[in-house]
Scaffold this active site. Structure first.
Site, PDB file in Angstrom:
ATOM      1  N   HIS A   1       0.878  -1.178   0.000  1.00 44.99           N
ATOM      2  CA  HIS A   1       0.000   0.000   0.000  1.00 44.99           C
ATOM      3  C   HIS A   1       0.916   1.228   0.000  1.00 44.99           C
ATOM      4  CE1 HIS A   1      -3.798  -1.856   2.103  1.00 44.99           C
ATOM      5  NE2 HIS A   1      -4.100  -1.593   0.849  1.00 44.99           N
TER       6      HIS A   1
ATOM      7  N   CYS B   1      -2.451   2.922   9.051  1.00 39.66           N
ATOM      8  CA  CYS B   1      -3.479   1.961   8.632  1.00 39.66           C
ATOM      9  C   CYS B   1      -4.693   1.987   9.557  1.00 39.66           C
ATOM     10  CB  CYS B   1      -2.913   0.544   8.636  1.00 39.66           C
ATOM     11  SG  CYS B   1      -1.550   0.269   7.527  1.00 39.66           S
TER      12      CYS B   1
HETATM   13  N1  ARG Z   1      -3.919  -7.125   6.432  1.00 36.75           N
HETATM   14  C1  ARG Z   1      -4.327  -5.905   5.814  1.00 36.75           C
HETATM   15  C2  ARG Z   1      -4.293  -6.037   4.315  1.00 36.75           C
HETATM   16  O1  ARG Z   1      -3.407  -6.677   3.814  1.00 36.75           O
HETATM   17  C3  ARG Z   1      -3.478  -4.775   6.270  1.00 36.75           C
HETATM   18  C4  ARG Z   1      -3.933  -3.453   5.766  1.00 36.75           C
HETATM   19  C5  ARG Z   1      -3.046  -2.334   6.207  1.00 36.75           C
HETATM   20  N2  ARG Z   1      -3.589  -1.104   5.859  1.00 36.75           N
HETATM   21  C6  ARG Z   1      -2.945  -0.080   5.270  1.00 36.75           C
HETATM   22  N3  ARG Z   1      -3.556   1.042   5.136  1.00 36.75           N
HETATM   23  N4  ARG Z   1      -1.740  -0.237   4.792  1.00 36.75           N
HETATM   24  O2  ARG Z   1      -5.128  -5.529   3.606  1.00 36.75           O
END
Ligand code: ARG
Length: 278
Positions: A173, A267
């Site tokens: 991300h 996150c």
């Molecule tokens: N386990 C989640 C996923 O892979 C973690 C998300 C983390 N969020 C972020 N904004 N980076 O989607």
């Protein structure tokens, strides 16, 4: 005045968070997740409460969305929606495991009377991949958000969008590779970006704080800034010193349990940006 000696001022923010009541690692949709490794659910809640308390102590408003059983990643509220000028673009998740989070966020904003709540046509993981810097949105793609979603964001929220391509699966991300420090300043880990995107970043933000791999790997870039304080994982110590040099006040947070799912401070934090008068 150079950026490094700028006088920093905090502005009060409005955040939406989701208590990790059903947090667990039961599937693996990013390289950090290992369903075989135990998770301490009580500790996850305690650590998350610590972050929420810090925001409140620093004068920010924190709203809560009800966690949903069976959605272990819902604590990562940043992925739920992007909000600009009170206009909301709801996420559409890449993986079916998280799909049901989107209607929960849609319902949260709709029931509170937000006038424009757009459902998304293309996959977008909201503030996971969308970072608002002043009037512009830096938009990630490569792993989660569909590049076609970037134009959808521009149309729905009426801001210019700059596409950036991520290339390292550990930084899946944009908010794991880049953070917004003020209306004009960002920090990022160069190794996470495709060459042309890196060129774009250098051109748009020649003064950006460049972050070492070591700090990026402990999720140091998964940070939230209020213009003065920068809330970030307490393990990103070199980065914290660099932020201090630039006049910011780093505030270290321990979210080690949530890191097992590949997430940290940013996150957990969806910023609700209101329309400003005038
Ligand atoms: N386990 C989640 C996923 O892979 C973690 C998300 C983390 N969020 C972020 N904004 N980076 O989607």
């Amino acid at each position: 005045m150079s950026q490094n000696t700028a006088v920093r001022t905090a502005t009060a923010r409005h955040y939406l968070m989701c208590r990790p009541a059903y947090f667990d690692v039961t599937y693996a949709i990013n390289p950090w997740m290992n369903p075989g490794k135990p998770v301490d659910a009580a500790l996850a809640v305690e650590q998350w409460e610590g972050l929420r308390r810090l925001y409140l102590e620093h004068g920010h408003t924190v709203d809560l969305i009800e966690p949903v059983e069976g959605l272990p990643d819902m604590v990562f509220a940043a992925n739920g929606a992007t909000v600009l000028d009170d206009r909301v673009l709801v996420a559409r998740f890449r993986h079916p495991e998280r799909g049901a989070e989107a209607p929960a966020y849609q319902e949260w904003f709709t029931s509170r009377g937000y006038p424009e709540v757009h459902a998304a046509e293309y996959v977008n993981e909201a503030e996971g991949d969308y970072m608002v810097v002043g009037d512009t949105v830096l938009a990630g793609t490569g792993f989660r958000t569909d590049p076609r979603a970037h134009d959808e964001l521009r149309r729905a929220l009426g801001r210019p969008v700059v596409t950036l391509t991520l290339v390292d699966p550990r930084f899946y991300h944009l908010d794991t590779a880049l953070a917004v420090l003020s209306d004009t300043e960002i920090m990022y880990y160069p190794g996470a970006f495709a060459p042309d995107s890196l060129a774009t970043l250098r051109e748009l933000h020649p003064d950006a704080l460049l972050v070492r791999e070591e700090d990026a790997l402990v999720f140091g870039l998964n940070a939230v800034s209020d213009g003065l304080r920068v809330f970030l994982p307490d393990t990103a110590t070199v980065l914290a010193a660099h932020l201090r040099d630039r006049g910011f006040e780093p505030v270290g947070v321990d979210l080690s349990e949530l890191l097992k799912a590949g997430g940290s401070v940013k996150c957990c934090t969806l910023e609700i940006r209101h329309r400003t008068a005038g």
